[in-house]
Design an enzyme around this catalytic site. Structure first.
Site, short mmCIF file in Angstrom:
data_model
loop_
_atom_site.label_atom_id
_atom_site.label_comp_id
_atom_site.label_asym_id
_atom_site.label_seq_id
_atom_site.Cartn_x
_atom_site.Cartn_y
_atom_site.Cartn_z
N CYS A 100 0.85 -1.19 0.00
CA CYS A 100 0.00 0.00 0.00
C CYS A 100 0.89 1.24 0.00
CB CYS A 100 -0.90 -0.02 1.24
SG CYS A 100 -1.81 1.51 1.50
N CYS A 104 -3.69 7.31 -1.83
CA CYS A 104 -4.98 7.27 -2.51
C CYS A 104 -6.14 7.79 -1.67
CB CYS A 104 -5.34 5.84 -2.91
SG CYS A 104 -4.04 5.04 -3.84
N THR A 191 -4.40 5.17 7.02
CA THR A 191 -3.33 4.76 6.11
C THR A 191 -2.43 5.94 5.78
OG1 THR A 191 -4.75 3.05 5.19
CG2 THR A 191 -2.91 3.79 3.83
N GLU A 257 -0.44 2.16 8.99
CA GLU A 257 -1.72 2.66 9.51
C GLU A 257 -1.47 3.22 10.91
OE1 GLU A 257 -1.45 -0.57 8.37
OE2 GLU A 257 -2.21 -0.04 6.39
N HIS A 292 -12.92 5.32 -3.47
CA HIS A 292 -11.92 4.48 -2.82
C HIS A 292 -12.11 3.01 -3.18
CE1 HIS A 292 -8.41 4.51 -0.50
NE2 HIS A 292 -8.87 3.78 0.49
N TYR A 296 -9.15 0.29 -5.30
CA TYR A 296 -8.65 -1.05 -5.01
C TYR A 296 -8.50 -1.91 -6.26
CZ TYR A 296 -8.72 -0.47 0.03
OH TYR A 296 -8.43 -0.07 1.32
N CYS A 299 -4.73 -0.64 -7.20
CA CYS A 299 -3.58 -0.93 -6.32
C CYS A 299 -3.44 -2.42 -6.05
CB CYS A 299 -3.67 -0.14 -5.02
SG CYS A 299 -5.04 -0.58 -3.93
N GLU A 447 -6.57 -5.39 4.48
CA GLU A 447 -7.01 -4.11 3.95
C GLU A 447 -7.93 -4.32 2.76
OE1 GLU A 447 -4.13 -0.62 3.44
OE2 GLU A 447 -4.79 -1.06 1.40
#
Lengths: 485, 90
Positions: A100, A104, A191, A257, A292, A296, A299, A447
């Protein structure tokens, strides 16, 4: 030109004095802390690739506010092409970091806040959109990392914010002043918070009238007085403190995080973008979540590319390339990986402009994207572990390989195909371990499950958007059932 | 103030972004910089990293007059590169 280099980004973090706690202690130099630094490196990749001609088409664009060349992570989407490029950019970064890369959430928050503040000003005569655009211009001009802070601790999940035994279980306004507001509360699962320049706080759920103090959206410098960070633990995190080269798996990069605590933090008016207008909180949550969930598809497919490559590599090193069941498993991994990417592309291609001009993804397809992401990485990981074999979780430590007595014996007995070294085998095994069980699994698996909303959140949206009545109607028509209603 | 260590691009050569490259982008760039070094400055050279050819499809490109649009694999094969060089990431 606004674009920072990665060196300038890292230096800018050194210039920020944040209060950060890890393992019970406040730390002075967070930039060079061995557990934190890999996550900074990952975020720094968003700056580094923007400076490279091979990648700048995805990492940079022209600002719709200033006309200057900016990092795409600070951009308001102006077209479906922008939405598609976002997903491709995220896939590229997932490939380059294997984790990650954290930028984003803020990117998605900025786009959501833009369209909602426009509609608030249009309907209510407020000035939030003008303030927000001025703030975003500042973010673009300085190429900043913004932490998108949505998730509150929530306390008793059955109770509304104003009904909680402790009223601070959701971030709220505790005082309204002429020049701004004072806020108190906490945001969890943040994050990249420690690696950010700014924090953009949004409400975590649709608020009702009695919860209007919780319908708050604002931006605050990440080192503002009253803000505390507590770093989250990750599986195998202390391996980063062992001075190990191989055992970490992915030595250079990692996710991050933190818990953020707001201890009566002052926010000046020019940084307040919602202050009690609870009727607009739902739209803000829905749009942020939509963007969001789209993210995903990019990423995680990028990280999936790394895991697939590692599975292919270990198959070769262990002498199993070309074996039919291995090939079949690799193809299945690719199928699952491209499925989530396809969903990210689909919701982008079907996007449309909001009233502000900023493009929004197709919400149904974005939720489908994320629901697939809650499942597919787990199966891809299972197949990678299948291919890797049991040595994945029984491999001796790097220090054992360095021991003068047992090291040579381990190198002899743990070698795979003769054209590869035992070290090659260890390195790839540790990378697979990292992604499926270690610090990388935090981002790739859990995640994927809970980030941007847990599976039930996507199912609720899908059920809401599905237009079941129409589907029932077309089925009845084909079945020859006359409508008696 | 430290500057980026990366060599500056030629303004008239554009890469797609390389999210799905057939070949390692750094390697492709070494060939592109050689093949297109004498291209006129008013000609835009588009280097697509894979068969999707995103750059050629881009709406922003449609209004440009002089374009050379190529696929990375084609120009590397025409350059006569060996298999070893092709797979050797830089």
């Amino acid at each position: 030109m606004p674009l920072k280099t990665k060196e300038e980004y890292i230096q800018s973090l050194r210039n920020m004095k944040k209060r950060i706690f890890i393992f019970g202690e406040e730390i002075e130099n967070y930039v060079d802390h061995p557990i934190i630094r890999p996550s900074i490196n990952a975020c720094a990749m968003t700056y580094d690739l923007a400076q490279q001609p091979e990648y700048e088409e995805l990492l940079t664009t022209q600002s719709s506010l200033t006309g200057k060349k900016i990092n795409r992570f600070t951009h308001l989407h102006q077209s479906t092409e922008d939405l598609v490029k976002k997903v491709k950019m995220q896939r590229l970064l997932g490939q380059k970091t294997g984790c990650c890369f954290q930028r984003c959430v803020g990117f998605d928050g900025l786009n959501a806040v833009d369209s909602v503040t426009f509609e608030m000003d249009r309907d209510l005569g407020t000035e939030y959109h003008k303030r927000f655009r001025a703030y975003l211009t500042y973010v673009q001009e300085n190429d900043l990392v913004v932490d998108g802070a949505m998730t509150d601790p929530k306390g008793n999940r059955r109770l509304a914010p104003s009904q909680q035994a402790d009223p601070d279980m959701f971030v709220r306004i505790i005082e309204r002043r002429e020049d701004g507001i004072i806020v108190r509360g906490s945001k969890v699962h943040q994050t990249g918070a420690v690696n950010s320049h700014e924090v953009l706080v949004m409400p975590t759920q649709t608020m009702r009238e009695e919860d209007n103090d919780y319908a708050v959206c604002f931006a605050v410098p990440a080192d503002a007085q009253g803000i505390l960070y507590v770093y989250g633990r990750q599986s195998c995190d202390t391996r980063k403190m062992e001075e190990a080269e191989v055992d970490v798996g992915n030595k250079m990069f990692g996710g991050q995080e933190a818990v953020i605590i707001f201890n009566d933090v002052f926010i000046p008016n020019e940084r307040v973008f919602m202050c009690g207008e609870y009727q607009y909180s739902g739209a803000l949550v829905e749009r942020f979540a939509g963007y969001h969930r789209q993210s995903y598809g990019g990423c995680k497919s990028g990280v999936g590319d790394v895991l697939i490559g590692a599975a292919q590599a270990i198959a070769k090193i262990q002498g199993l390339d070309g074996v039919s069941h291995i090939k079949e498993k690799l193809v299945e991994m690719i199928h699952l990986n491209e499925t989530i990417y396809s969903c990210g592309i689909a919701c982008s291609a079907e996007g449309k402009p909001t009233a502000s001009g900023t493009y929004l993804i197709d919400l149904m397809l974005a939720n489908i994207c994320k629901l697939n992401v809650t499942r597919n990485p787990y199966e891809i990981s299972r197949l990678a572990q299948d291919i890797a074999g049991g040595i994945l979780v029984t491999l001796p430590s790097e220090k054992d390989f360095a021991n003068p007595e047992i090291g040579p014996l381990l190198k002899k007995y743990l070698r795979g195909a003769s054209q590869y070294t035992t070290e090659d085998r260890c390195r790839i095994q540790r990378l697979i371990e990292n992604l499926t069980l270690g610090t990388g699994a935090v981002g790739y698996l859990t995640e994927s499950m809970h980030g941007a909303g847990s599976p039930q959140a996507q199912k609720i949206m899908i059920g809401r958007l599905a237009n079941l009545n129409y589907k029932e109607q077309i089925a009845k028509e084909l079945a020859g059932i006359k409508d008696r209603d | 103030m430290k500057r980026s260590a990366h060599k500056g691009p030629r303004d008239n050569i554009k890469y797609c972004g390389n999210c799905n490259p057939d070949l390692h982008p750094k390697y492709v760039r070494t060939i592109v910089d050689t093949i297109f070094k004498d291209t006129e400055p008013d000609t835009l050279v588009l280097i697509n990293g894979c068969a999707r050819e995103c750059l050629t499809k881009s709406k922003a490109i449609q209004s440009v007059q002089k374009i050379i649009s190529v696929n990375a694999r084609e120009i590397v094969e025409k350059d006569g590169a060996s298999n070893n060089r092709r797979n050797n990431g830089l």
